[in-house]
Design a protein around this motif. Structure first.
Motif, PDB file in Angstrom:
ATOM      1  N   GLN A   3     -19.629  34.894 -49.165  1.00  0.00           N
ATOM      2  CA  GLN A   3     -19.587  36.035 -50.078  1.00  0.00           C
ATOM      3  C   GLN A   3     -18.225  36.725 -50.055  1.00  0.00           C
ATOM      4  O   GLN A   3     -17.805  37.321 -51.037  1.00  0.00           O
ATOM      5  CB  GLN A   3     -20.678  37.050 -49.711  1.00  0.00           C
ATOM      6  CG  GLN A   3     -22.099  36.562 -49.946  1.00  0.00           C
ATOM      7  CD  GLN A   3     -22.665  35.883 -48.705  1.00  0.00           C
ATOM      8  OE1 GLN A   3     -21.936  35.562 -47.774  1.00  0.00           O
ATOM      9  NE2 GLN A   3     -23.982  35.657 -48.710  1.00  0.00           N
ATOM     10  N   LYS A  11     -21.574  36.040 -45.072  1.00  0.00           N
ATOM     11  CA  LYS A  11     -20.598  35.170 -44.424  1.00  0.00           C
ATOM     12  C   LYS A  11     -19.197  35.460 -44.934  1.00  0.00           C
ATOM     13  O   LYS A  11     -18.977  35.602 -46.137  1.00  0.00           O
ATOM     14  CB  LYS A  11     -20.950  33.701 -44.679  1.00  0.00           C
ATOM     15  CG  LYS A  11     -20.083  32.712 -43.907  1.00  0.00           C
ATOM     16  CD  LYS A  11     -20.555  31.281 -44.145  1.00  0.00           C
ATOM     17  CE  LYS A  11     -19.687  30.286 -43.376  1.00  0.00           C
ATOM     18  NZ  LYS A  11     -20.097  28.894 -43.649  1.00  0.00           N
ATOM     19  N   GLY A  28     -27.299  37.073 -43.461  1.00  0.00           N
ATOM     20  CA  GLY A  28     -26.908  36.102 -44.479  1.00  0.00           C
ATOM     21  C   GLY A  28     -25.506  36.296 -45.028  1.00  0.00           C
ATOM     22  O   GLY A  28     -25.041  35.484 -45.838  1.00  0.00           O
ATOM     23  N   ASP A  31     -27.832  38.049 -50.506  1.00  0.00           N
ATOM     24  CA  ASP A  31     -28.774  36.985 -50.868  1.00  0.00           C
ATOM     25  C   ASP A  31     -28.152  35.946 -51.785  1.00  0.00           C
ATOM     26  O   ASP A  31     -28.663  34.829 -51.915  1.00  0.00           O
ATOM     27  CB  ASP A  31     -30.000  37.599 -51.562  1.00  0.00           C
ATOM     28  CG  ASP A  31     -30.796  38.495 -50.622  1.00  0.00           C
ATOM     29  OD1 ASP A  31     -30.814  38.201 -49.410  1.00  0.00           O
ATOM     30  OD2 ASP A  31     -31.380  39.489 -51.104  1.00  0.00           O
ATOM     31  N   SER A  32     -27.036  36.304 -52.425  1.00  0.00           N
ATOM     32  CA  SER A  32     -26.345  35.361 -53.301  1.00  0.00           C
ATOM     33  C   SER A  32     -25.202  34.701 -52.523  1.00  0.00           C
ATOM     34  O   SER A  32     -24.444  35.376 -51.823  1.00  0.00           O
ATOM     35  CB  SER A  32     -25.776  36.093 -54.522  1.00  0.00           C
ATOM     36  OG  SER A  32     -24.980  35.223 -55.293  1.00  0.00           O
ATOM     37  N   LYS A  33     -25.086  33.378 -52.653  1.00  0.00           N
ATOM     38  CA  LYS A  33     -24.099  32.643 -51.857  1.00  0.00           C
ATOM     39  C   LYS A  33     -22.722  32.568 -52.512  1.00  0.00           C
ATOM     40  O   LYS A  33     -21.756  32.149 -51.875  1.00  0.00           O
ATOM     41  CB  LYS A  33     -24.601  31.213 -51.597  1.00  0.00           C
ATOM     42  CG  LYS A  33     -25.872  31.143 -50.768  1.00  0.00           C
ATOM     43  CD  LYS A  33     -25.662  31.712 -49.376  1.00  0.00           C
ATOM     44  CE  LYS A  33     -26.906  31.585 -48.516  1.00  0.00           C
ATOM     45  NZ  LYS A  33     -26.737  32.181 -47.180  1.00  0.00           N
ATOM     46  N   HIS A  34     -22.602  32.951 -53.780  1.00  0.00           N
ATOM     47  CA  HIS A  34     -21.302  32.791 -54.440  1.00  0.00           C
ATOM     48  C   HIS A  34     -20.326  33.869 -53.960  1.00  0.00           C
ATOM     49  O   HIS A  34     -20.727  34.954 -53.505  1.00  0.00           O
ATOM     50  CB  HIS A  34     -21.449  32.804 -55.965  1.00  0.00           C
ATOM     51  CG  HIS A  34     -21.465  34.182 -56.558  1.00  0.00           C
ATOM     52  ND1 HIS A  34     -22.615  34.916 -56.703  1.00  0.00           N
ATOM     53  CD2 HIS A  34     -20.454  34.952 -57.061  1.00  0.00           C
ATOM     54  CE1 HIS A  34     -22.335  36.089 -57.257  1.00  0.00           C
ATOM     55  NE2 HIS A  34     -21.026  36.133 -57.490  1.00  0.00           N
ATOM     56  N   THR A  35     -19.043  33.559 -54.077  1.00  0.00           N
ATOM     57  CA  THR A  35     -17.997  34.460 -53.600  1.00  0.00           C
ATOM     58  C   THR A  35     -17.918  35.695 -54.493  1.00  0.00           C
ATOM     59  O   THR A  35     -17.728  35.594 -55.700  1.00  0.00           O
ATOM     60  CB  THR A  35     -16.628  33.742 -53.583  1.00  0.00           C
ATOM     61  OG1 THR A  35     -16.719  32.615 -52.703  1.00  0.00           O
ATOM     62  CG2 THR A  35     -15.536  34.677 -53.097  1.00  0.00           C
ATOM     63  N   LYS A  77     -20.203  25.950 -48.316  1.00  0.00           N
ATOM     64  CA  LYS A  77     -21.456  26.300 -47.652  1.00  0.00           C
ATOM     65  C   LYS A  77     -21.936  27.698 -48.044  1.00  0.00           C
ATOM     66  O   LYS A  77     -23.087  28.048 -47.780  1.00  0.00           O
ATOM     67  CB  LYS A  77     -21.283  26.223 -46.140  1.00  0.00           C
ATOM     68  CG  LYS A  77     -21.127  24.810 -45.601  1.00  0.00           C
ATOM     69  CD  LYS A  77     -20.936  24.821 -44.087  1.00  0.00           C
ATOM     70  CE  LYS A  77     -20.746  23.410 -43.546  1.00  0.00           C
ATOM     71  NZ  LYS A  77     -20.532  23.412 -42.070  1.00  0.00           N
ATOM     72  N   GLY A  78     -21.039  28.444 -48.669  1.00  0.00           N
ATOM     73  CA  GLY A  78     -21.405  29.783 -49.100  1.00  0.00           C
ATOM     74  C   GLY A  78     -20.638  30.850 -48.354  1.00  0.00           C
ATOM     75  O   GLY A  78     -20.808  30.990 -47.142  1.00  0.00           O
TER      76      GLY A  78
END
Length: 602
Positions: free
Chosen positions: A124, A102, A100, A68-72, A121-122
């Motif tokens: 993980q 990526k 979700g 759910d979190s887009k940060h790496t 774009k996001g």
């Protein structure tokens, strides 16, 4: 309960595993996955290539990441573009049911701006090669300051390829409280240094023994004269008709040269090395995986991305500079529980390396003979017979049978069989009927002690030195390239003021001395003579062409002209020309420039 589920994996990953056809975890997966799922710890895992290491770190990584979190949150470093893309593809397959999530691949040879946009774009999970990753971090295109997990895959190979500074720079931009998982086939000092510097009390697991080769691979070596190395390779291929192999050379130049010769001789071969574009490499690998190519000639670096489970043979056309690299080479075969063969083609002077490899892989080599022409013809004949027996009948031929039967009505069954098999057999028989034996009559490798000279080396005197603008490297390059002796063909080069010394394998002595007969530069004869003195004094045995300088030729070389050589075989390389009678049509060239140009091409 599914065996992967027993390890603690959630339903999304277990379902993806089932879709991929995995039935049971490998040893490294069985050891690593429970530890990584249950503990927040650093990990050092030692296991051979092809043992399922990607899943061993990929499954736990995906289960721990917050989709759910887009940060790496996860960074995976791998040595080559091929391996980077391979890992990315596998991670994406593992995560097919995780909504979700990526994964983005970062590697050289592709648009850096496109990769940066994909990250924004996001993503993980990032899978990257060290060079491109360092570049993007330094440009501020990627933020890895908040990652939770960093995986170093094939750590020993990344360090062998010179990525130590890149890796340490990348890790310096990551948080100290992240967890680092290091996966490697071997544990050299450099890997230990990384572990001590960037890891906190890591758990260590080992599948097999450190640096040990896989038990599914048998190891063989074949002793030939240096000039017979390529012919030996062809016979090994011909004696294994179903061969599906990777052939290792040390340099890009040798890789391309061997592949081109194999293609010219009718083999389904191709080369893969660093000078190919990414598109070219992809096309080669696609052809190899589909078995349109049976013999893939590769450098050690390029081969890191080869992940094909049914490779039957690895052939070491040349042994690697770093003995530990042999473990990675042989690991290309014997994968996924299948058996494989690792073959080594060596000269007498290289046999001592076999003992060194045996100590590292903790397995013994079997010395074998290069097959004779008669043996190859027999193998090929029965392979043809087996192929015909197992061929499914195409009934489209039925309508033509009456004409075919009419054509052969006067022949007996035995005569028809002979004719059918002679179509293919005759080709090999004609090629090999007068073939000589290639095996070099060397002692068993156990008779050679590490570091001991095999006694088959010849030392030479040559009357050029530092006054002629040579140092040991440029003289060695000149000798090995123009004499076509290969990377290890010239050794112990000792350059003095006006003369030098060098060694070659004794089997190359006649070739070396013949090459330098009537070798001139501006009226000066350049002589090469065999010498018995290992220390470099002038008490030597004169051979072919005399010594010293031609009268009136002068002492010190002036200007930048090259040498001219008379040869029965025409041109022997840049700067040489055929001389007949009164030296008509001589061609001059600067040898130093020639060597420099060759070095820049490599």
């Amino acid at each position: 309960m599914n065996k992967f589920e027993q390890l603690g994996l959630n339903a999304e990953i277990v379902n993806a595993v089932s879709d991929m056809g995995f039935e049971a975890p490998s040893d490294v997966q069985e050891k690593a996955i429970p530890i990584l799922l249950q503990e927040e710890t650093d990990l050092v895992a030692l296991a051979q290539t092809g043992t399922g290491k990607t899943a061993a770190f990929g499954f736990p990584l995906l289960q721990k990441i917050n989709a759910d979190s887009k940060h790496t949150q996860g960074l995976i470093l791998s040595p080559t573009r091929e391996l980077c893309l391979q890992i990315t593809n596998e991670i994406q397959n593992y995560a097919k049911y995780i909504k979700g999530l990526k994964t983005v691949a970062i590697y050289g040879g592709s648009s850096i701006s496109d990769q940066a946009r994909a990250i924004k774009k996001g993503a993980q999970v990032i899978v990257a090669t060290p060079g491109r990753m360092k570049d993007m971090v330094s440009r501020g295109m990627i933020d890895i300051s908040k990652i939770d997990y960093c995986i170093l895959d094939e750590a020993d190979e990344m360090l062998n390829m010179g990525f130590y500074e890149d890796i340490t720079d990348i890790l310096s931009h990551t948080p100290k409280d992240k967890k680092t998982w290091l996966f490697s086939a071997t544990m050299p000092k450099e890997v230990s240094t990384i572990a001590k510097k960037f890891m906190n009390n890591p758990v260590e697991i080992t599948v097999g023994t450190k640096n040990e080769g896989t038990k599914n691979v048998s190891h063989e070596y074949y002793v030939v004269a240096g000039r017979d190395r390529y012919n030996g390779l062809k016979r090994l291929a011909d004696s294994n008709p179903d061969i599906f192999s990777v052939i290792f050379c040390r340099t890009k130049r040798d890789t391309q040269k061997v592949a081109e010769r194999l293609i010219e001789d009718g083999y389904n071969a191709a080369a893969i090395h660093g000078d190919l574009s990414q598109n070219q490499r992809d096309l080669v690998m696609k052809s190899f995986r589909s078995r349109q190519i049976q013999m893939l000639v590769a450098t050690d670096v390029a081969a890191r991305g080869i992940d094909v489970d049914d490779i039957t043979h690895v052939i070491n056309y040349q042994l690697p500079d770093e003995i530990e690299t042999y473990t990675h080479r042989s690991g290309r075969t014997g994968r996924a529980g299948k058996s494989g063969v690792s073959m080594v083609i060596v000269t007498k002077s290289e046999m001592r390396k076999i003992k060194s490899i045996e100590r590292i892989i903790k397995q013994s080599f079997e010395r074998k003979d290069i097959p004779s022409g008669e043996e190859i013809c027999q193998v090929q004949l029965f392979h043809l017979a087996k192929s015909i027996k197992n061929t499914e009948i195409n009934h489209e031929i039925d309508s033509y049978l009456p004409q075919i039967e009419e054509l052969f009505k006067d022949f007996s069954k035995e005569e028809v069989i002979k004719k059918v098999f002679s179509v293919e057999f005759t080709r090999f028989f004609n090629y090999y009927k007068n073939a000589s034996k290639l095996n070099s009559p060397a002692a068993n490798h156990n008779d050679y002690r590490e570091g001991e000279d095999s006694g088959e080396s010849t030392r030479y005197f040559i009357n050029v030195g530092s006054k002629d603008d040579f140092d040991w490297m440029s003289l060695k390059d000149f000798l090995k390239e123009n004499l076509d002796l290969g990377r290890d063909g010239v050794s112990r080069v000792d350059v003095k003021d006006s003369f030098s010394f060098f060694n070659t394998d004794t089997t190359e002595k006649d070739k070396v001395l013949a090459f330098f007969e009537n070798f001139e530069h501006d009226g000066r004869r350049i002589s090469v003579e065999e010498t018995k003195d290992k220390g470099g004094n002038r008490d030597r045995k004169k051979r072919g062409g005399g010594g010293g300088f031609r009268k009136g030729g002068g002492g010190k070389r002036s200007g930048g002209s090259g040498f001219n050589k008379s040869s029965d075989s025409g041109s022997r390389g840049e700067g040489f020309s055929r001389r007949s009678g009164e030296s008509s049509g001589k061609r001059k060239s600067n040898i130093k420039s020639s060597v420099s140009r060759r070095r820049n091409k490599k």
